[in-house]
Design a protein around this motif. Sequence first.
Motif, PDB file in Angstrom:
ATOM      1  N   MET A 207      20.232  28.344  17.320  1.00 54.41           N
ATOM      2  CA  MET A 207      20.023  29.303  18.616  1.00 54.41           C
ATOM      3  C   MET A 207      20.790  30.304  18.337  1.00 54.41           C
ATOM      4  O   MET A 207      20.380  31.620  18.859  1.00 54.41           O
ATOM      5  CB  MET A 207      20.305  28.476  19.650  1.00 54.41           C
ATOM      6  CG  MET A 207      19.582  27.310  20.014  1.00 54.41           C
ATOM      7  SD  MET A 207      17.848  27.771  20.635  1.00 54.41           S
ATOM      8  CE  MET A 207      16.764  26.511  20.594  1.00 54.41           C
ATOM      9  N   TRP A 208      22.119  30.410  18.077  1.00 52.85           N
ATOM     10  CA  TRP A 208      22.871  31.430  17.836  1.00 52.85           C
ATOM     11  C   TRP A 208      22.472  32.510  16.709  1.00 52.85           C
ATOM     12  O   TRP A 208      22.238  33.622  17.194  1.00 52.85           O
ATOM     13  CB  TRP A 208      24.277  30.971  17.428  1.00 52.85           C
ATOM     14  CG  TRP A 208      25.025  32.010  16.988  1.00 52.85           C
ATOM     15  CD1 TRP A 208      25.922  32.787  17.973  1.00 52.85           C
ATOM     16  CD2 TRP A 208      25.191  32.739  15.665  1.00 52.85           C
ATOM     17  NE1 TRP A 208      26.573  33.933  17.317  1.00 52.85           N
ATOM     18  CE2 TRP A 208      26.209  34.005  16.015  1.00 52.85           C
ATOM     19  CE3 TRP A 208      24.880  32.571  14.496  1.00 52.85           C
ATOM     20  CZ2 TRP A 208      26.860  34.595  14.858  1.00 52.85           C
ATOM     21  CZ3 TRP A 208      25.207  33.334  13.431  1.00 52.85           C
ATOM     22  CH2 TRP A 208      26.173  34.577  13.615  1.00 52.85           C
TER      23      TRP A 208
ATOM     24  N   ASP B  86      19.180  34.166  18.522  1.00 48.94           N
ATOM     25  CA  ASP B  86      19.359  35.026  19.659  1.00 48.94           C
ATOM     26  C   ASP B  86      20.050  36.333  18.905  1.00 48.94           C
ATOM     27  O   ASP B  86      19.940  37.341  19.631  1.00 48.94           O
ATOM     28  CB  ASP B  86      20.410  34.272  20.368  1.00 48.94           C
ATOM     29  CG  ASP B  86      20.659  35.088  21.758  1.00 48.94           C
ATOM     30  OD1 ASP B  86      19.521  35.607  22.217  1.00 48.94           O
ATOM     31  OD2 ASP B  86      21.771  35.325  22.398  1.00 48.94           O
TER      32      ASP B  86
ATOM     33  N   ASN C 219      24.008  26.829  13.237  1.00 49.05           N
ATOM     34  CA  ASN C 219      23.699  27.186  14.760  1.00 49.05           C
ATOM     35  C   ASN C 219      22.352  27.905  14.985  1.00 49.05           C
ATOM     36  O   ASN C 219      22.350  29.183  15.086  1.00 49.05           O
ATOM     37  CB  ASN C 219      25.080  27.794  15.218  1.00 49.05           C
ATOM     38  CG  ASN C 219      24.990  27.593  16.687  1.00 49.05           C
ATOM     39  OD1 ASN C 219      24.103  27.476  17.706  1.00 49.05           O
ATOM     40  ND2 ASN C 219      26.492  27.185  17.073  1.00 49.05           N
TER      41      ASN C 219
END
Lengths: 518, 518
Positions: free
Chosen positions: A6-7, A10, A4
């Motif tokens: 993007m997770w 971020d 994941n």
Amino acid sequence: MLDNPMWLRDNCPCPECRDPRSGQKLFQITDLPDDLAVGTVAERPEEVEVTWFPDGHRSVYRRDWLTAPAPVDHRTEAGKRLWATADLATPPEADWSAYLSVPAERVRVLEAVRRLGFALLRGVPVEEGRVLEVARSFGYVRETNYGRLFDVRVEPAPDNLAFTSRAIAPHTDNPYRDPVPTIQLLHCLTNAAQGGDSGLVDGFHAAALLRAEDPEAFAVLTRTPVPFVYRDARTELTAVKPLIDVDPLGRIREVRFNNRSLGTLRPPGAFYDAYRAFAKVLARPELMLAFRLAPGDCLIFDNTRLLHARTAFEQNGARHLQGAYADLDGLAGTLAVLGRTVALDELEALFTGPGTGDYLGEPVTMAEHMRQAAALAEAAGAPAHLVAAALLHDIGHLEGGAELMSGVDNRHSHTGADVLARWFGPEVTEPVRLHVDAKRYLCAVDPGYRARLSEASEFTLRVQGGPMTGPQAAAFAALPGAADAVAVRRWDDAAKVAGAATPDFAHFRPLLASLLRR
Amino acid sequence: MLDNPMWLRDNCPCPECRDPRSGQKLFQITDLPDDLAVGTVAERPEEVEVTWFPDGHRSVYRRDWLTAPAPVDHRTEAGKRLWATADLATPPEADWSAYLSVPAERVRVLEAVRRLGFALLRGVPVEEGRVLEVARSFGYVRETNYGRLFDVRVEPAPDNLAFTSRAIAPHTDNPYRDPVPTIQLLHCLTNAAQGGDSGLVDGFHAAALLRAEDPEAFAVLTRTPVPFVYRDARTELTAVKPLIDVDPLGRIREVRFNNRSLGTLRPPGAFYDAYRAFAKVLARPELMLAFRLAPGDCLIFDNTRLLHARTAFEQNGARHLQGAYADLDGLAGTLAVLGRTVALDELEALFTGPGTGDYLGEPVTMAEHMRQAAALAEAAGAPAHLVAAALLHDIGHLEGGAELMSGVDNRHSHTGADVLARWFGPEVTEPVRLHVDAKRYLCAVDPGYRARLSEASEFTLRVQGGPMTGPQAAAFAALPGAADAVAVRRWDDAAKVAGAATPDFAHFRPLLASLLRR
């Protein structure tokens, strides 16, 4: 979690992505490219370094962070202890002066409000306005149309039935307000009337019972918006909320129950059958904790969960409470910050109490030894978690006694790490856990090391198992925390200088505070 | 609604069931018997009387209450006007002194905050602390860890990026707080820096766009609890809420968006794709209302709906705002109560303005005539709604001009009823609507009535269609409001006494206030 991106991105902890002071993120989620992907991955014992495609940004994640569990949401039933009267051997209470002066006592009281939904303070001075002081001790007063505080007593021309001598059935307050006040305080100034006893019901427990016994009624109550209304000459309020509010995962989060101000549902649908089913559960005698407020008692309770009630009293009887509202977020914040203070106080007490004792015959006390180790780490420019590990590495001695010199391995490194795990993450606890093995490791791999050990350290080496064998040393070196443990070990060995000037424990408190688990 | 006896009985308006003063219910829902059923029903033109089985309790319901529509929940999108920049010809603004002195102006401003999500006050004195006065003008200040008010300017050691000169992308404030402050105020004291412009985005509109364009992303955001966190030396806050909160009927109710303090989701699931989709909608230029705050401007906005932003400004530039938080429930309550004042002020202005004019050649002014009619109703012990109908029966003359005496039926009864429907229910408006027909009816059924009409009334009778025919009279008598209209008509006819002492309008304000629609 590498699947994941993007997770993962971020959550990049680097100072370009996250302000080191405030911890706030410095970019917008839309700043990340649509084709963001993990480029290369470098695996290290304790961390994983990701180089990102297409922008080449580098992020380093601790392994223990990557695999951490989801935290509990304390506002839902998941963070509560639900109760019927029989479950409460001793309802949570404390003395006001102890609450004010002892942080651990304050933690206990506020923790009870969070977990059980209420606590009772005794001995709050019987003076008007003191209820505001209680509220300010953990949060902020929520002013309403009733004022910053309100008087609960018989009034000649009451706008609200609370201000009569009538019995008031279990209810939550101000359901016609949104946001509803999430905490209520009631401070008893006088209670000499016949009647006027108090009662509390755990609305979360009642809702959970309803869910178990009549799931359809529970579902109806969670999905029916209900208008609550209040109107007087100067006020007109309406809020529309379900009686049982659940979070998106279906966990009970808020109960609102007040027949007096329930408005007109249009159309009512299946609501009334479900409403009556819930009301009947709430009315079960075994759910109602009954007690009597005495002058000086101040009840603090969660108005999103607990229903409160009173029996009728004589019209002319002397009964006077002062109430105020506050909010759960302020209470939870105070609890978190107090937790830091309490943790550091407990550690400091070890340094100033048992820490003043002999350190296995070395020319320094145990506390001096540990403070010297931390000072050496600090002087070496070590990161905060290693300064902390150096400071706390022998905490197991202080907690565990001094069996070691009598020839018993008290495994003080493990004891210490386990004690510390209450407050710190593995970046602090693991070097502590491994600092004895680090000595056995260094004896195996560093030819001059053993010769430099102090007499006491040479003695304990044998109790602890002696130098590692070759395969043991190789296995140790592959452990995630090995390098940190070796660093701590070298400061440990050097921290035995009689009379050296070292900073006191207070010097290290801000550094420790920054490492306390959230 | 007779098919839902629990609902009907729970809404019984009788003084045994509902405290006449507070409007609060006097019984618990569990007090009603399980076998409650409608016993007998008596149908009357305007009301329905139910006698209940098994307890014989009697309830009387007005027909218009029984068939009233569900009120709008103003906290959801159903009560809002969603907007993109192009939809706002003139953003809502007002002058502070007009806002303070003119209730209607204050209603306009607060209504804008409720419907559009914001309003701008101009000319608030450029003095520290005035933002609290603005907050108190409609509600209660919500104190937080930032204080009762907070300064937004460059700080040397900022705990929050707001207190730097950085650009701040559109966000809602304090997402890590629960309950979140639902209103924010920003009062500009200085804005001489290069940059530092402001922006507002309607988060409800953006969420509605996302729902239309990418329903799955919308659904993911409504059902994923998201942790928001904030931590500094004295504070530690966490709240867990979805980015888009919907009510049980699926209507958008709250938006929470703040990348700076979005915490770590575990597991993230499908959240990030949906989050980025929403962020891209929010970033569309046509959604951002850009403007520049000048000293004396105070922005009031809904922090559960509008995102606010600022552009970067020079590090050493002079920019200083003071902010405060408050809550929407207080604002809505103030609006409701102000609405009463404004309605009564508007009515009073008709009495003291056009009402001082001639009343169709009668020896009294129109206002005197209407006050006399109300005084007669009052003296007769009429219920409040009929006193009000008598007082207001000719309001259509005051609004509609005086064409009637020139031989044109200006249908003043209908005009009046329609005007009054803004503020009153049918129990007041329908007797007004029918009071002309009541004259035509009485001429048909009461032989001596026509002879007693004044000269002017005889003249207008012909313009209005003359006496009813037999079938017309029978149809009129069957109308729900006929009896009330006839009563009003008789007071109307008698209220033409020159020089009679009558109470002034102010005497009737409390009675009117009690009848104003909620």
